[in-house]
Design a protein around this motif. Structure first.
Motif, PDB file in Angstrom:
ATOM      1  N   LEU A 128     105.793 -18.702  29.838  1.00 10.23           N
ATOM      2  CA  LEU A 128     106.442 -18.035  30.962  1.00 10.23           C
ATOM      3  C   LEU A 128     105.400 -17.233  31.744  1.00 10.23           C
ATOM      4  O   LEU A 128     104.348 -16.866  31.194  1.00 10.23           O
ATOM      5  N   PRO A 129     105.649 -16.961  33.030  1.00  9.16           N
ATOM      6  CA  PRO A 129     104.650 -16.250  33.843  1.00  9.16           C
ATOM      7  C   PRO A 129     104.128 -14.966  33.203  1.00  9.16           C
ATOM      8  O   PRO A 129     102.928 -14.684  33.250  1.00  9.16           O
ATOM      9  N   SER A 130     105.013 -14.199  32.590  1.00  9.73           N
ATOM     10  CA  SER A 130     104.577 -12.931  31.996  1.00  9.73           C
ATOM     11  C   SER A 130     103.632 -13.136  30.823  1.00  9.73           C
ATOM     12  O   SER A 130     102.816 -12.264  30.496  1.00  9.73           O
ATOM     13  N   GLY A 131     103.718 -14.313  30.175  1.00 14.40           N
ATOM     14  CA  GLY A 131     102.876 -14.573  29.005  1.00 14.40           C
ATOM     15  C   GLY A 131     101.620 -15.368  29.300  1.00 14.40           C
ATOM     16  O   GLY A 131     100.805 -15.604  28.400  1.00 14.40           O
ATOM     17  N   GLU A 132     101.432 -15.803  30.524  1.00 12.02           N
ATOM     18  CA  GLU A 132     100.232 -16.564  30.865  1.00 12.02           C
ATOM     19  C   GLU A 132      98.977 -15.711  30.721  1.00 12.02           C
ATOM     20  O   GLU A 132      99.000 -14.503  30.970  1.00 12.02           O
ATOM     21  N   LYS A 133      97.898 -16.338  30.335  1.00 11.46           N
ATOM     22  CA  LYS A 133      96.636 -15.635  30.088  1.00 11.46           C
ATOM     23  C   LYS A 133      95.750 -15.634  31.335  1.00 11.46           C
ATOM     24  O   LYS A 133      95.686 -16.617  32.069  1.00 11.46           O
ATOM     25  N   LEU A 134      95.063 -14.526  31.541  1.00 12.61           N
ATOM     26  CA  LEU A 134      94.092 -14.437  32.625  1.00 12.61           C
ATOM     27  C   LEU A 134      92.839 -15.197  32.209  1.00 12.61           C
ATOM     28  O   LEU A 134      92.126 -14.785  31.294  1.00 12.61           O
ATOM     29  N   THR A 135      92.579 -16.317  32.869  1.00 16.35           N
ATOM     30  CA  THR A 135      91.437 -17.159  32.508  1.00 16.35           C
ATOM     31  C   THR A 135      90.284 -17.035  33.495  1.00 16.35           C
ATOM     32  O   THR A 135      89.130 -17.250  33.132  1.00 16.35           O
ATOM     33  N   VAL A 136      90.590 -16.715  34.759  1.00 16.45           N
ATOM     34  CA  VAL A 136      89.535 -16.602  35.776  1.00 16.45           C
ATOM     35  C   VAL A 136      89.808 -15.393  36.654  1.00 16.45           C
ATOM     36  O   VAL A 136      90.921 -15.226  37.157  1.00 16.45           O
ATOM     37  N   PHE A 137      88.810 -14.540  36.818  1.00 12.29           N
ATOM     38  CA  PHE A 137      88.867 -13.459  37.796  1.00 12.29           C
ATOM     39  C   PHE A 137      87.601 -13.538  38.636  1.00 12.29           C
ATOM     40  O   PHE A 137      86.492 -13.580  38.109  1.00 12.29           O
ATOM     41  N   LYS A 138      87.776 -13.605  39.947  1.00  9.22           N
ATOM     42  CA  LYS A 138      86.642 -13.739  40.859  1.00  9.22           C
ATOM     43  C   LYS A 138      86.227 -12.346  41.346  1.00  9.22           C
ATOM     44  O   LYS A 138      86.863 -11.791  42.242  1.00  9.22           O
ATOM     45  N   PRO A 139      85.201 -11.783  40.754  1.00  9.62           N
ATOM     46  CA  PRO A 139      84.824 -10.406  41.101  1.00  9.62           C
ATOM     47  C   PRO A 139      84.042 -10.323  42.409  1.00  9.62           C
ATOM     48  O   PRO A 139      83.485 -11.310  42.883  1.00  9.62           O
ATOM     49  N   PHE A 140      84.051  -9.167  43.010  1.00 11.96           N
ATOM     50  CA  PHE A 140      83.145  -8.839  44.101  1.00 11.96           C
ATOM     51  C   PHE A 140      82.934  -7.342  44.089  1.00 11.96           C
ATOM     52  O   PHE A 140      83.472  -6.636  43.226  1.00 11.96           O
ATOM     53  N   SER A 141      82.127  -6.839  45.003  1.00  7.96           N
ATOM     54  CA  SER A 141      81.751  -5.432  44.966  1.00  7.96           C
ATOM     55  C   SER A 141      82.870  -4.556  45.512  1.00  7.96           C
ATOM     56  O   SER A 141      83.791  -5.025  46.185  1.00  7.96           O
ATOM     57  N   ALA A 142      82.763  -3.249  45.243  1.00 10.59           N
ATOM     58  CA  ALA A 142      83.752  -2.291  45.740  1.00 10.59           C
ATOM     59  C   ALA A 142      83.759  -2.268  47.271  1.00 10.59           C
ATOM     60  O   ALA A 142      84.821  -2.192  47.899  1.00 10.59           O
ATOM     61  N   THR A 143      82.582  -2.342  47.871  1.00  9.74           N
ATOM     62  CA  THR A 143      82.499  -2.355  49.341  1.00  9.74           C
ATOM     63  C   THR A 143      83.167  -3.591  49.912  1.00  9.74           C
ATOM     64  O   THR A 143      83.897  -3.522  50.908  1.00  9.74           O
ATOM     65  N   GLU A 144      82.934  -4.747  49.283  1.00 10.99           N
ATOM     66  CA  GLU A 144      83.570  -5.990  49.745  1.00 10.99           C
ATOM     67  C   GLU A 144      85.092  -5.895  49.626  1.00 10.99           C
ATOM     68  O   GLU A 144      85.819  -6.373  50.505  1.00 10.99           O
ATOM     69  N   LEU A 145      85.570  -5.264  48.572  1.00 13.32           N
ATOM     70  CA  LEU A 145      87.005  -5.109  48.388  1.00 13.32           C
ATOM     71  C   LEU A 145      87.605  -4.253  49.498  1.00 13.32           C
ATOM     72  O   LEU A 145      88.679  -4.570  50.030  1.00 13.32           O
TER      73      LEU A 145
END
Length: 399
Positions: A128-145
């Motif tokens: 279910l959506p609540s149980g799905e695992k975080l497999t990829v996070f695309k990071p960037f810098s605080a300034t870019e955010l």
């Protein structure tokens, strides 16, 4: 994309302005860095979606500026990919667990401890959506955010546009091509007009000006802004239908937006890439030209075709312009243009959603029936055979 509850703006009727943050603010940089650290940790430990949302909600509640923190969090959540373990058959596992539990409940010696002892070690609801695992996070810098946040505030307002007028003063032809390619990629209803030398005006119909407004078109309209921001000198004026009011939004290159579409020019949509490969593999009479040129349509209007082809027999070039479900008015205008200038090496592809039946197709050419030979119908994306047949037909007509 930010939702309406994340938007910050000022209304001074009839104008509306997005509230932009200072990307150099130490306080906001600390806030952005804290959220980025949170998501980096979530990614490294493969947290579930529920765990990520609970952890970020706790962080937001503790922030001084909850509204900004919530918007930043939404942008970071959009950069996450969650997936369920593929090797686990969760429905079968749940069924087995429920049947065992039901059998134990019927047993006089029933106890919750015994049921818990026989429960599987894996979460029953991992698919279910609540149980799905975080497999990829695309990071960037605080300034870019923070720059992304400012752009998203303006995009959130453009989602409600009735119309957009963009004025471009861009000496770099390559940049212009990239921008026009973005307009085509997002399938927007646009008219390009040369106001005077070096200045082009782009009139785009917004979702709330269409007979059948859709979220997809609204999203595409908003997603064009990062492509505009990549230009050197630009102004945008939009009329919005926002909270049952008609408001004006004015943006320009002076706003200091920073685009995240750095590689848009090198991106080829999958359907176009497949079409190129299929076209080259199935026939050898025509070749696709990589960079389609501008076509002077007269009366200061220019056309940027979707595809251009060169004949392997005589080297003549023909251009194809595709019209999708939102392009009915633009299609009628283009048919009138071809009626006035039949010498233009232009072919029109029409998505079937624009015409209900053969009678509706014939009605498009009531005043110029000879132009039917220069048009064909397609679904989703043109087929190779129909494209080649039309190219050959028009090549003979204009020989």
């Amino acid at each position: 994309m930010l939702k309406k509850e994340h938007l910050l703006y000022r209304i001074s009727s009839p104008n509306i302005k997005p509230k932009l943050v200072d990307p150099a603010s130490p306080f906001l940089l600390d806030l952005a860095s804290g959220l980025l650290d949170l998501y980096a940790e979530a990614g490294s430990t493969a947290m579930t979606r529920q765990e990520v949302e609970e952890m970020s909600a706790h962080f937001i509640r503790g922030s001084v500026d909850i509204k900004v923190a919530s918007g930043l969090n939404k942008l970071l959540l959009d950069r996450c990919e969650f997936t369920a373990p593929e090797q686990t058959d969760y429905p079968a596992m749940r069924k087995e667990a429920f049947l065992k539990s039901a059998a134990m409940l019927k047993n006089p010696a029933f106890s919750m401890e015994k049921i818990a002892a026989t429960a599987p070690g894996t979460d029953l609801y991992g698919d279910l959506p609540s149980g799905e695992k975080l497999t990829v996070f695309k990071p960037f810098s605080a300034t870019e955010l923070l720059h992304r946040y400012n752009l998203a505030q303006a995009q959130g307002l453009l989602f409600y546009a009735k119309s957009l007028v963009i004025t471009l003063k861009e000496p770099d032809t390559a940049k212009l091509r990239k921008f026009f390619k973005a307009v085509k990629f997002f399938r927007l209803l646009a008219k390009f007009t040369v106001i005077k030398k070096g200045i082009i005006q782009v009139d785009i119909s917004g979702p709330y000006s269409l007979f059948e407004a859709t979220g997809k078109y609204a999203l595409n309209s908003a997603n064009l802004l990062p492509a505009i921001v990549n230009l050197s000198d630009w102004k945008l004026s939009a009329e919005l239908k926002f909270k049952d009011r008609l408001l004006n939004l004015n943006l320009s290159s002076k706003n200091g937006f920073v685009s995240h579409y750095r590689d848009l020019s090198g991106y080829i949509p999958p359907e176009i890439l497949l079409y190129h490969r299929s076209f080259n593999a199935k026939q050898d009479q025509w070749q696709i030209i990589g960079e389609a040129p501008f076509i002077d349509a007269g009366e200061q209007e220019i056309i940027f075709p979707d595809l251009s082809f060169v004949s392997t027999a005589d080297g003549r070039i023909f251009h194809v312009e595709l019209f999708h479900r939102w392009h009915a008015s633009q299609l009628a205008r283009r048919i009138k243009l071809l009626a006035r200038h039949p010498e233009l090496p232009l072919i029109l592809g029409i998505e079937r959603s624009l015409v209900k039946d053969d009678e509706a197709f014939d009605a498009l050419f009531a005043d110029a029936p000879q132009l039917k030979e220069r048009c064909w119908l397609f679904r989703d994306f043109p087929g190779v055979t129909s494209t080649v047949n039309t190219l050959n037909k028009v090549s003979r007509l204009l020989h």
